[in-house]
Every structure is written in structure tokens, then in C-alpha cells.
Design an enzyme around this catalytic site. Structure first.
Site, short mmCIF file in Angstrom:
data_model
loop_
_atom_site.label_atom_id
_atom_site.label_comp_id
_atom_site.label_asym_id
_atom_site.label_seq_id
_atom_site.Cartn_x
_atom_site.Cartn_y
_atom_site.Cartn_z
CE1 TYR A 190 47.49 37.26 36.79
CE2 TYR A 190 46.74 37.17 34.50
CZ TYR A 190 47.69 36.86 35.47
OH TYR A 190 48.81 36.17 35.13
CB SER A 232 38.09 38.08 37.45
OG SER A 232 38.80 37.68 36.31
CD GLN A 233 44.79 37.58 40.59
OE1 GLN A 233 45.86 37.18 40.13
NE2 GLN A 233 44.66 38.80 41.09
CG HIS A 270 35.18 38.22 32.91
ND1 HIS A 270 35.11 37.01 33.58
CD2 HIS A 270 36.24 38.87 33.46
CE1 HIS A 270 36.07 36.93 34.47
NE2 HIS A 270 36.77 38.06 34.43
#
Length: 320
Positions: free
Chosen positions: A91, A183-184, A302
Site C-alpha cells: 500500500y 500486504s496490499q 507484518h
């Protein structure tokens, strides 16, 4: 083992919280028809970067709503019938440096790395929605009467369109195309595999954009999901529209797209992830009916997951 979410045995059966819009399938069928009706006007421009044995290009194409979308494209020089890999970034990021993709190209893969609209790369964000555009792309278009103005819907379609374009290149074996990202990028990997059923293998790492209501109820609408909190504070402080908001977000919730996936899936999950909670990731994973496996990192959040990139390489080489 410390737990920030559910125990693993519960994660493996978790069914998700975020509402699924009643017209979800029609919404995406219509969106795909809109995408396929666009003349992509594909353009390959030689890149300023060069490397022995690899040809590098800036790939441009026209997506829905007329945006010119950019991806970096690398192919092994003089080879044909190549497997291909689509790469999706995190992101607010971009497609990354050419050098980071050379290993794939030198291993015989054609590689296309997307720049998401309105983020740090070269793709165009044409805008044109009603409502808030100040913070974040999850909520872009949320207040527009037309649910097809959700920006993430357009980005999801960009992934499927890129896949279709790459599959049509003469040097690519369209039956051997994979997708990967974190992630994104993990979310876009899932979306791409759902919207382009010819994707053969998908390797999402701690995917974002899943089960928004679960994120909210865990009080984790911060960091990457901060815009959810900002939206409610600014536009619905009494939460009178909460059900409506989460239902509309359901159009871009990967757990609802997941049943469409036909690719073989290998997904990485860090059980200490407070950015994209494990339960939200499993909400999508548990709805995948295609062959699948998880790679669990009990002590990681993350962050960089040791050995994951090697596993992705070996997984994708299974197509070669």
C-alpha cells in the site's frame, strides 16, 4: 505461544464478519464486462535500465474509466513460450527497482510489476468521485452513489487486465502465469486470481483488504487501516451508517472474491500480525476451494518473513 488474535485451530475455520452485498456477483460480472470492453492500447517503451540477457520495458495500457496504467515488464531476451509472473506492491508503494526482478527474468520468466493507481508509481488516477479523497484508497468512492466508483475496484480490475495482456504476449505461455505480492500486494494477488481464472499459481503474503469489519471490531483500524477510523470520525461519528458502510466495502473484500479463485494458492501468515490480523487473512483463505496451503510464521508480524521469497521462487518454478 503469544496470541494477538484467535488460536490457530479457530483461524482455520473462521468464516469472516464483513457483510457480502446481495448483488456481489453481478457487480463483479458487470465490472469485468466493462473492463473487457476497453481498448487497452498497449504500449511497450524500452526502459532506461538494461541488463545482459533481459529486455526491459515500460508497459502502458488503458484501464477502466480511461486511466493509463503502468507496469514494469521484463522478458528473457530471445526466448519464447515463457512462464510469467505478475508482481504487486504494498500500500502506497510502487513497482520496485528493475534489479529486484532480474532473478526471475534470468530464470526464464517474463515479469510484469504493476504500479497501482494514485500511489507512488507512474499509473494515472483519474479521480472523479464524490465524497472524501483526503486519506486512503480503501474509502475512495465510498460516498459516491455508484458503487463502481470505489477506487479499489478499479485497481483490482487493473490486475486482471494486466494478467490478460501478459497472457496474450507472443513470448508468454498463457497457461503458466502466476501472481505474488505482500500486504496490499497479497490482496491484489488474491483479487487477480479471482478475476482472471487462468492464473495458475498465486502466492499472497499477509494479504490486506480482507474482512474490514473484523479489523474494526479488533480496534485495529490504525496503520494501514487508519482511514476506516478517519472516515467514521469525520463522516459518521454516531455510526448510524455502519452497516451500510461495511456492506459497501464488501464489494472490495477479498474474502468474498476468494471462492472465484482457481489457481493453486500458497499463502504466508504471521500470527503476530497487528497490521493485517491473521483472522482477516483466514477469512479469505478459508473460502478458497482451489488447492491451497498456508506457511505459518508463529512469531512474526507484518514484516520480512525469512525464507518466504525462496518458497515463492520454488512454488512458481513448479510451473516452469
Amino acid at each position: 505461544m503469544p496470541i494477538i488474535d484467535m488460536p490457530l485451530n479457530e483461524l482455520k475455520t473462521y468464516a469472516g464478519l464483513n457483510p457480502r452485498p446481495a448483488d456481489f456477483d453481478a457487480y463483479w460480472d458487470d465490472s469485468l464486462a466493462e473492463m473487457r470492453a476497453v481498448d487497452p492500447q498497449v504500449e511497450l517503451r524500452p526502459a532506461e535500465f538494461a541488463a545482459p540477457g533481459v529486455e526491459c520495458f515500460h508497459l502502458y495500457y488503458t484501464g477502466v474509466h480511461g486511466a493509463r496504467v503502468h507496469a514494469k515488464y521484463l522478458r528473457p531476451a530471445g526466448q519464447g513460450d515463457c512462464p510469467a509472473l505478475l508482481l504487486f506492491h504494498g500500500y502506497s508503494g510502487r513497482s520496485g527497482d528493475w534489479y529486484g526482478m532480474l532473478g526471475w527474468a534470468l530464470s526464464g520468466f517474463c515479469v510484469a510489476a504493476l504500479d497501482c493507481r494514485g500511489q507512488a508509481g507512474l499509473s494515472e488516477d483519474v479521480g472523479g468521485v464524490r465524497g472524501n479523497t483526503l486519506h486512503g484508497q480503501i474509502i475512495r468512492g465510498l460516498d459516491d452513489p455508484d458503487a463502481k466508483k470505489l477506487l479499489m475496484r478499479d485497481i483490482y480490475l487493473d490486475t486482471a487486465q494486466l494478467a490478460s495482456i501478459v497472457m496474450g504476449f507472443d513470448e508468454v505461455d498463457g497457461d503458466r502465469v502466476g501472481a505474488a505480492g505482500g500486504s496490499q500486494g497479497g490482496a491484489l494477488t488474491l483479487a487477480c486470481a479471482a478475476l482472471e481464472p487462468r492464473i495458475r499459481r498465486a502466492a499472497p503474503c499477509f494479504p490486506f483488504l480482507c474482512d474490514y469489519q473484523r479489523v474494526w471490531e479488533m480496534d485495529l483500524a490504525k496503520d494501514a487501516y487508519r482511514e476506516l477510523l478517519d472516515y467514521f470520525r469525520n463522516f459518521d461519528p454516531l455510526h448510524q451508517r455502519e452497516r451500510e458502510v461495511f456492506t459497501k466495502l464488501g464489494y472490495i473484500d477479498n474474502q468474498h472474491l476468494a471462492p472465484r479463485i482457481r489457481a493453486r494458492v500458497m499463502m504466508a501468515v504471521g500470527l503476530m500480525d497487528t497490521i493485517c490480523p491473521p483472522s482477516t487473512q483466514f477469512a479469505a483463505y478459508n473460502k478458497i476451494t482451489a488447492p491451497k496451503e498456508t506457511v505459518i510464521y508463529p512469531d512474526f508480524g507484518h514484516e520480512h518473513l525469512p525464507g518466504w521469497e525462496d518458497k515463492v521462487f520454488e512454488f512458481m518454478m513448479g510451473m516452469a
